[in-house]
Design a protein around this motif. Structure first.
Motif, PDB file in Angstrom:
ATOM      1  N   PRO A 157       0.807  -1.221   0.000  1.00 21.06           N
ATOM      2  CA  PRO A 157       0.000   0.000   0.000  1.00 21.06           C
ATOM      3  C   PRO A 157       0.843   1.274   0.000  1.00 21.06           C
ATOM      4  CG  PRO A 157      -0.814  -1.528   1.642  1.00 21.06           C
ATOM      5  CD  PRO A 157       0.464  -2.097   1.117  1.00 21.06           C
ATOM      6  N   TYR A 158       1.972   1.249   0.739  1.00 21.55           N
ATOM      7  CA  TYR A 158       2.829   2.431   0.793  1.00 21.55           C
ATOM      8  C   TYR A 158       3.369   2.746  -0.599  1.00 21.55           C
ATOM      9  CZ  TYR A 158       6.598   5.572   2.214  1.00 21.55           C
ATOM     10  OH  TYR A 158       7.433   6.663   2.336  1.00 21.55           O
ATOM     11  N   ASP A 159       3.784   1.689  -1.321  1.00 23.81           N
ATOM     12  CA  ASP A 159       4.317   1.878  -2.682  1.00 23.81           C
ATOM     13  C   ASP A 159       3.239   2.460  -3.597  1.00 23.81           C
ATOM     14  OD1 ASP A 159       6.567   0.543  -1.708  1.00 23.81           O
ATOM     15  OD2 ASP A 159       5.729  -1.404  -2.279  1.00 23.81           O
ATOM     16  N   ILE A 160       2.042   1.927  -3.473  1.00 22.10           N
ATOM     17  CA  ILE A 160       0.945   2.376  -4.347  1.00 22.10           C
ATOM     18  C   ILE A 160       0.620   3.842  -4.064  1.00 22.10           C
ATOM     19  CG2 ILE A 160      -1.500   2.007  -4.915  1.00 22.10           C
ATOM     20  CD1 ILE A 160      -1.007  -0.972  -4.058  1.00 22.10           C
ATOM     21  N   GLU A 161       0.630   4.188  -2.790  1.00 21.86           N
ATOM     22  CA  GLU A 161       0.302   5.558  -2.390  1.00 21.86           C
ATOM     23  C   GLU A 161       1.342   6.554  -2.900  1.00 21.86           C
ATOM     24  OE1 GLU A 161       0.169   6.002   1.807  1.00 21.86           O
ATOM     25  OE2 GLU A 161      -0.802   7.953   1.698  1.00 21.86           O
ATOM     26  N   HIS A 162       2.610   6.097  -2.969  1.00 23.99           N
ATOM     27  CA  HIS A 162       3.689   7.005  -3.380  1.00 23.99           C
ATOM     28  C   HIS A 162       4.142   6.759  -4.819  1.00 23.99           C
ATOM     29  CE1 HIS A 162       3.776   7.121   0.994  1.00 23.99           C
ATOM     30  NE2 HIS A 162       4.208   8.359   0.835  1.00 23.99           N
ATOM     31  N   LEU A 163       3.284   6.096  -5.574  1.00 25.19           N
ATOM     32  CA  LEU A 163       3.652   5.710  -6.938  1.00 25.19           C
ATOM     33  C   LEU A 163       4.019   6.901  -7.813  1.00 25.19           C
ATOM     34  CD1 LEU A 163       3.716   2.985  -8.482  1.00 25.19           C
ATOM     35  CD2 LEU A 163       1.489   3.592  -9.418  1.00 25.19           C
ATOM     36  N   LYS A 164       3.282   7.992  -7.657  1.00 34.55           N
ATOM     37  CA  LYS A 164       3.498   9.145  -8.537  1.00 34.55           C
ATOM     38  C   LYS A 164       4.530  10.131  -7.997  1.00 34.55           C
ATOM     39  CE  LYS A 164       0.939   8.313 -12.093  1.00 34.55           C
ATOM     40  NZ  LYS A 164       1.595   8.184 -13.420  1.00 34.55           N
ATOM     41  N   GLU A 165       5.104   9.808  -6.835  1.00 33.01           N
ATOM     42  CA  GLU A 165       6.174  10.673  -6.322  1.00 33.01           C
ATOM     43  C   GLU A 165       7.477  10.225  -6.955  1.00 33.01           C
ATOM     44  OE1 GLU A 165       6.449  10.543  -2.103  1.00 33.01           O
ATOM     45  OE2 GLU A 165       4.401  11.273  -1.838  1.00 33.01           O
ATOM     46  N   THR A 166       8.386  11.129  -7.136  1.00 41.53           N
ATOM     47  CA  THR A 166       9.704  10.718  -7.614  1.00 41.53           C
ATOM     48  C   THR A 166      10.736  11.203  -6.612  1.00 41.53           C
ATOM     49  OG1 THR A 166      10.086  12.748  -8.836  1.00 41.53           O
ATOM     50  CG2 THR A 166       9.043  10.949 -10.037  1.00 41.53           C
ATOM     51  N   THR A 167      11.851  10.509  -6.563  1.00 38.65           N
ATOM     52  CA  THR A 167      12.907  10.921  -5.621  1.00 38.65           C
ATOM     53  C   THR A 167      13.398  12.312  -5.957  1.00 38.65           C
ATOM     54  OG1 THR A 167      14.222   9.470  -7.003  1.00 38.65           O
ATOM     55  CG2 THR A 167      13.891   8.784  -4.748  1.00 38.65           C
TER      56      THR A 167
END
Lengths: 473, 385
Positions: free
Chosen positions: B188-198
């Motif tokens: 879920p954490y990955d899915i939530e931050h999917l559109k963020e980039t480093t």
């Protein structure tokens, strides 16, 4: 409901809040009655488990009410017999015991209160329904039901007849007392119990002699300190809690390990029990012996007998097994021997010579250590059983066992002397003539540290509230 | 003084003496300020000392010295090793092979008979904070090598959540390794931050506000240690999770809220971009869903709560994965059914522990064995049983 615990504290403070809403006596008695009954039933899984307890209370009340019409001996013996029967002492034939489980939490302490009322408190108990409520509130007082302290009825009545103050200082001291109690039980006694448990687990015959000696000394020597922190912590907690109900419970401890002999020790340890036993066993017994054997030459030795009988009963009261019987013999024997020594030394050295000796610093320190060591020795039959004792003895061996008590005597003498000196030094640390360590500012800091530590420990340990040793008695 | 007895009707049922407040019952005025200040100062001092002690006894090392940033996301230096430690976990060493993948096997050498699995995903896929031999990839590699009687290596390309959306850009790199299958692990954490980039996260400026202060306090070591102990009881963690109630906690609702539906669609789009490259090479892609500790706990009947659907997100992912030709496996029931639930995750950190990786490994192994490429292994396993 466990005492002490956060749940108990929340329950008690909720009741105290309701209690203090009105000064009307009926209201306060009613709130206390609710709290007492609710607290008692919280230990029972089924209302039927409460019936023997209720029967015991009813018998006691009958004794109080019918006492003026005579038959006081009948009620005394009946209350005693029913108590012994309900507590399942080992000399009660098993076929006479009730087959089902029932509640006995606090029964010993209720017994002391009921006996006190039947013997000489009956005149002070009000008549009628209010008297009944007063009787129930006194005997079942939830703040001291589990393990005392044992309050006299006339002292309890002060709460009903006088509106004792509950100002900021009183509240502050009550909160401080609760925190100290919680800290002693939750933190200090828990740490000591875990140290003792760990040492017992690791002790083995394959260890080197010195390791066995050190571990054996720690196992034996830690228990009295643990017991003191556990029981006095509980007492601090309930005395503080009761203050919110404007009840002043009696003190139970007065620095017992500073006592210079075992007689003095028992006047500082579980004081409310000692006071009760002195009033209702020791003094009447001594008086009877004086009447029966009036010769002045043997008069001092009658005290030896009275000490033995009284403190044998104190020891045996703690439990129903043969270990506690032996614990009682050791307690009674210890006090009797102590009394005999006092008489002998006073005769040989003269009263002033003996008094001079007791004031000698080295003698006082040594006696303090000896008292602690003796009490520690007797406690072996308090916290372990014959099989465990045999196990310890075989692991340690005779030599190590003997060395253990010598090491403990030396260590206790040195540590207790150091603590005594530190205690005397405490008031001397002052700023502008005001003692620093006992000022309310320092105490606020200490109380805050204790509160934070308790909260953190409660979170970290997330363990149930620690076991109060005296709850089982 | 009134000496009334109870039951007397002639007098008021009041306590006899109501003393007026005496001066010694009340504090001097200065103490109304001093005492609370002392309490406050003591608490601050204790917390400060607690934080220092927590940092001494509960060390944390999350920065991997081998990591570096590229326009395509985070990568790891070749043949590099770096220590790692979660507050709650042991010290571990993260070692990367000559391609910068967290694998002890060489990425260059590949025997003709060898099977190879490429792992994509975030830190959980990489096996962060867990010793290499305990990661699901290493465990599954060892188990499958044994079952197949030939080398089955796992080339672990896992990085971090913020790079997940650019994993399609790594498919050519993955295909160059000639994989038998590609495994993607997602939570879920990955899915939530999917559109963020480093990169995006790095350029965001620092603006102090109360929210930042709250976030900083939550990052304090003492808070983490406290959380670790508090969350030992899953019921406490569940209560905290449900009390939180923000958008990030709504993936357990059925139907999924709009934000989460959109995020699932984004996962679908990513999978579509991946399979567009893997399908011509005939490399199967498998998506493993890794639950949070709270979600897995809620899937245990004794912790279940009304209105909570622990399968909602998994089912939505399954639909979108199937649509894109990706096999989907939800490991939530595996975690919920594991014997020692308390040991599967770092309570405060949230990453799976060595024991948690064992649960994933078992599911990865059994799923891979169903693939045609592993048909021979199935025969060996069947013969062994």
């Amino acid at each position: 409901m466990t005492v002490p615990s956060f749940f108990f504290l929340a329950f008690a403070l909720g009741c105290a809040l309701a209690f203090n809403l009105s000064v009307a006596r009926w209201w306060r008695q009613g709130v206390l009655l609710f709290a007492n009954v609710y607290f008692l039933q919280s230990f029972a899984e089924d209302w039927r488990q409460l019936l023997p307890f209720a029967g015991f209370l009813a018998l006691g009340y009958a004794g109080v009410v019918l006492r003026p019409r005579g038959g006081s001996w009948f009620f005394l013996l009946a209350v005693l017999a029913v108590f012994v029967w309900l507590k399942r002492y080992l000399f009660v034939p098993p076929e006479l015991l009730l087959p089902q489980g029932y509640l006995t939490v606090g029964l010993s302490y209720v017994f002391f209160r009921v006996m006190h009322l039947v013997i000489d408190g009956w005149e002070t108990v009000p008549k009628g329904i209010a008297g009944l409520i007063s009787y129930v509130d006194y005997t079942l007082n939830f703040t001291s039901l589990v393990s005392g302290p044992i309050q006299r009825f006339e002292d309890y009545r002060r709460f009903e007849t006088k509106n004792l103050p509950l100002g900021e200082f009183v509240i502050g001291r009550a909160v401080e007392r609760i925190l100290i109690g919680f800290f002693k039980v939750y933190i200090l006694s828990a740490i000591l119990a875990s140290i003792q448990g760990a040492e017992i687990d690791t002790l083995s015959a394959s260890q080197p002699w010195t390791t066995r000696l050190v571990e054996g000394t720690v196992i034996a020597g830690i228990y009295p300190v643990y017991l003191y922190l556990n029981f006095s912590g509980y007492t601090d907690f309930v005395i503080g809690t009761a203050r919110f109900f404007r009840i002043e419970l009696p003190e139970n401890f007065d620095r017992p390990f500073s006592a210079g002999n075992i007689i003095s020790f028992w006047s500082k340890w579980h004081m409310s029990l000692t006071q009760w036993i002195k009033t209702y066993v020791f003094s009447p017994l001594l008086l009877t012996l004086f009447r029966r054997f009036p010769a002045p030459s043997i008069a001092p030795f009658l005290g030896v007998i009275a000490f033995f009988v009284t403190f044998f009963l104190v020891g045996f009261w703690h439990g129903q097994t043969s270990e506690f019987l032996f614990f009682g013999i050791l307690q009674g024997g210890g006090l009797a021997a102590n009394n005999l020594c006092q008489i002998t030394l006073a005769r040989k050295m003269g009263r002033s010579g003996y008094a001079k000796l007791t004031k000698n610093a080295i003698y006082a320190a040594l006696m303090r250590g000896l008292t602690f060591t003796w009490f520690t020795f007797t406690l072996l039959w308090f916290w372990s059983n014959w099989a465990q004792l045999h196990g310890f003895a075989s692991v340690l061996g005779a030599e190590t066992s003997l060395a253990l008590w010598l090491v403990l005597l030396v260590a206790a003498t040195a540590i207790l002397e150091a603590l005594e000196r530190l205690r005397l030094l405490t008031p001397a640390i002052s700023i502008a003539g005001e003692p620093v360590l006992t000022s309310r500012y320092t105490r606020t800091v200490l109380s805050t540290v204790m509160a934070v530590t308790i909260l953190v420990a409660a979170v970290i340990l997330s363990a149930p509230a620690p076991h109060i040793v005296y709850k089982t008695f | 003084m009134n000496t009334q007895r109870f039951g007397s009707k002639s007098s008021l049922p009041m306590a006899e003496v109501v003393p007026s407040p005496r001066s010694e019952d009340w504090l001097p005025k200065r103490d109304y300020i001093l005492l609370p200040l002392i309490v406050l100062a003591t608490i601050v001092l204790l917390l400060g000392c607690g934080e220092i002690l927590a940092r001494v006894f509960w060390a944390e090392h999350l920065d991997n010295a081998c990591a570096y940033q590229t326009p395509l996301g985070k990568r790891f230096r070749a043949n590099c090793s770096s220590p790692e430690k979660a507050v709650e976990g042991p010290w571990t060493t993260s070692v990367d092979n000559e391609c910068g993948y967290r694998t002890t096997e060489s990425c260059v050498v590949r025997g003709p008979d060898q099977l190879r699995v490429v792992v994509l995903g975030s830190s959980a896929a990489r096996g962060a904070l867990v010793a290499y031999e305990h990661t699901f990839a290493a465990r599954a590699s060892a188990a499958l090598t044994g079952a197949c009687r030939r080398i089955v290596d796992f080339q672990n390309l896992g990085t971090e959540a913020a790079d997940l959306d650019r994993n399609d850009l790594r498919i050519s790199e993955a295909l160059a390794l000639k994989p038998t299958a590609i495994v993607i692990v997602i939570g879920p954490y990955d899915i939530e931050h999917l559109k963020e980039t480093t990169q995006g996260a790095a350029t965001a400026g620092f603006q102090f506000n109360l929210h930042d202060l709250d976030a900083q306090l939550r990052k304090s070591r003492l808070f983490l240690v406290g959380q670790h102990y508090l969350y030992r009881d899953p019921a406490v963690q569940i209560a905290a999770f449900l009390r939180n109630g923000d958008e990030s906690s709504r993936y357990l609702q059925n139907p999924l809220p709009e934000t989460w539906r959109k995020q699932v669609d984004d996962v679908g789009a990513l999978l579509g971009r991946i399979t567009a490259q893997t399908a011509p090479a005939n490399v199967p892609v498998l998506l493993f869903y890794l639950p949070t500790r709270t979600q897995a706990a809620l899937a245990i009947s004794k912790y279940a709560r009304p209105g909570i659907d622990t399968a909602a997100l998994g089912e939505a992912l399954r639909a979108t994965a199937t649509q894109n030709g990706v096999a989907f496996v939800d490991t939530t029931p595996d975690f919920a059914g594991a014997r020692d639930f308390g040991s599967l995750f770092y309570q405060a950190d949230g990453h799976p522990t060595a024991e948690g990786h064992a649960v994933i490994a078992e599911r990865v192994e059994s799923t891979l064995l169903k693939l045609p490429a592993f048909g021979q292994c199935r025969a060996f396993v069947g013969a062994r049983q």
